[in-house]
Design a protein around this motif. Structure first.
Motif, PDB file in Angstrom:
ATOM      1  N   TYR A 148      11.694  -5.588  30.622  1.00  0.00           N
ATOM      2  CA  TYR A 148      10.687  -4.725  30.852  1.00  0.00           C
ATOM      3  C   TYR A 148       9.604  -4.778  29.691  1.00  0.00           C
ATOM      4  O   TYR A 148       8.657  -3.960  29.711  1.00  0.00           O
ATOM      5  CB  TYR A 148      11.155  -3.069  30.559  1.00  0.00           C
ATOM      6  CG  TYR A 148      10.336  -2.224  31.297  1.00  0.00           C
ATOM      7  CD1 TYR A 148      10.577  -2.112  32.951  1.00  0.00           C
ATOM      8  CD2 TYR A 148       9.695  -1.449  30.707  1.00  0.00           C
ATOM      9  CE1 TYR A 148       9.804  -1.128  33.566  1.00  0.00           C
ATOM     10  CE2 TYR A 148       8.886  -0.260  31.673  1.00  0.00           C
ATOM     11  CZ  TYR A 148       8.850  -0.338  32.848  1.00  0.00           C
ATOM     12  OH  TYR A 148       8.206   0.596  33.554  1.00  0.00           O
ATOM     13  N   ASN A 151       5.730  -5.324  31.107  1.00  0.00           N
ATOM     14  CA  ASN A 151       5.329  -3.930  31.528  1.00  0.00           C
ATOM     15  C   ASN A 151       4.574  -3.028  30.409  1.00  0.00           C
ATOM     16  O   ASN A 151       3.827  -2.507  30.341  1.00  0.00           O
ATOM     17  CB  ASN A 151       6.174  -2.973  32.564  1.00  0.00           C
ATOM     18  CG  ASN A 151       6.277  -3.497  33.913  1.00  0.00           C
ATOM     19  OD1 ASN A 151       5.851  -4.759  34.183  1.00  0.00           O
ATOM     20  ND2 ASN A 151       6.858  -2.652  34.570  1.00  0.00           N
ATOM     21  N   GLN A 158       1.605  -4.510  35.368  1.00  0.00           N
ATOM     22  CA  GLN A 158       3.114  -4.303  35.477  1.00  0.00           C
ATOM     23  C   GLN A 158       3.878  -5.463  36.107  1.00  0.00           C
ATOM     24  O   GLN A 158       4.468  -5.453  37.343  1.00  0.00           O
ATOM     25  CB  GLN A 158       3.565  -3.055  36.634  1.00  0.00           C
ATOM     26  CG  GLN A 158       2.526  -1.619  36.262  1.00  0.00           C
ATOM     27  CD  GLN A 158       3.232  -1.142  34.821  1.00  0.00           C
ATOM     28  OE1 GLN A 158       4.139  -1.814  34.463  1.00  0.00           O
ATOM     29  NE2 GLN A 158       2.394  -0.220  34.255  1.00  0.00           N
TER      30      GLN A 158
END
Length: 324
Positions: free
Chosen positions: A209, A212, A220
């Protein structure tokens, strides 16, 4: 406000990195990190090296690590990157790329990885004679997020997979890969899905992640990677790869028991339910050590979830809805 700036210095590729400290007076709510660097270069040390251009978060040139997090120096105000208890503003070059000088990194690998996904609408589909190839608002909206990517490198700098694997193309490349896949004007979707199913592409993503979190324009990248995975999994003509089998095995076990029986998982995944005995023998020593250390339950200890039936019904209902 007096700000202490701890700046990464490295005169050349072969030099050992050091840090140099500067003191500068600035309004933290109105001064950007790039403003600080420009003032240091013009007022204190003209040898400081960094990239910059538009100063409007459009070109991506000024990507660097600011207090341990990659981003655009022109976009970040001092007040955003310095916490209440921070005493220094630490500025470093991006990670996962070799340093040329100070904050300037060699982007060759970054661009080479981008070219591996062939991020261009295919030439054949653009051979249009008289009229433009129009898109509806809905068709354009499908690729808009990926199209916003300015290729600054922030996501690549924070990518855990890129840090440990030379073969992984990176989140920037895969975001651009989805941008082309989502474009209705491209005529090579099937070929692209097959390519991105190979090693070094979407299945090498660790889903940490980080990409992002640091993207300055909300592309994203992890979401775009997930969308490519969905396209791959929906293509039943592709040979089943290990990552696909991993996903299918996990889903099958959850349908059966409501959660994962680890004692079954490795057997089904690696040996394909005893069809590959050599692979099974390869994981046998690891399995024994895991059993003895209590990492996985003994087969007779495992109990199905009380909600197994409801879980199975939910999974089947979602699969049925997707196939309509």
């Amino acid at each position: 406000m007096n700000i202490t700036v701890k700046l990464h210095r490295q005169p050349s590729r072969t030099s050992e990195p050091t840090y140099q400290t500067f003191e500068i007076e600035a309004d933290p709510t109105r001064t950007t990190v790039l403003d600080v660097l420009i003032r240091i270069q013009s007022e204190q040390d003209g040898s400081v090296g960094f990239r910059r251009n538009c100063r409007n978060a459009i070109c991506g040139s000024c990507a660097m690590r600011i207090n341990g997090r990659s981003g655009l120096a022109c976009q970040k105000h001092i007040s955003e990157v310095m916490g209440e208890h921070d005493t220094e503003l630490v500025i470093e070059p991006m990670q996962n790329l070799p340093v040329i000088k100070d904050l300037i990194v060699d982007m060759t690998k970054f661009w080479d990885n981008l070219h591996k996904v062939d991020p261009y609408v295919s030439t054949a589909s653009r051979q249009i004679s008289k009229t433009e190839y129009l898109q509806t608002p809905a068709q354009r909206a499908k690729l808009q997020a990926a199209a916003n990517c300015i290729l600054c490198g922030s996501c690549y700098s924070e990518c855990n997979s890129a840090a440990v694997s030379d073969r992984f193309v990176g989140p920037h490349a895969l975001a651009k890969a989805y941008r082309v896949m989502a474009d209705n004007r491209d005529d090579r979707t099937e070929e692209r899905v097959e390519k991105y199913n190979e090693s070094g592409f979407v299945w090498d993503c660790t889903r940490c992640y980080n990409c992002n979190e640091v993207c300055p324009v909300e592309v994203q990248p992890l979401d775009r990677i997930s969308q490519i995975k969905h396209e791959i999994l929906a293509n039943r003509d592709l040979p089943e790869s290990m990552p696909q089998r991993h996903r299918h095995t996990l889903l099958d076990l959850v349908k059966e028991d409501g959660w994962i029986d680890e004692s079954k998982f490795a057997v089904r995944l690696v040996s394909d339910d005893f069809k590959d005995l050599k692979a099974l023998l390869g994981i046998f020593p690891v399995g024994i050590r895991m059993l003895l250390s209590g990492k996985i339950p003994y087969p007779w200890q495992f109990k199905k979830s009380e909600g197994a039936a409801e879980t199975k019904a939910l999974i089947e209902a979602i699969a049925s809805a997707k196939n309509k």
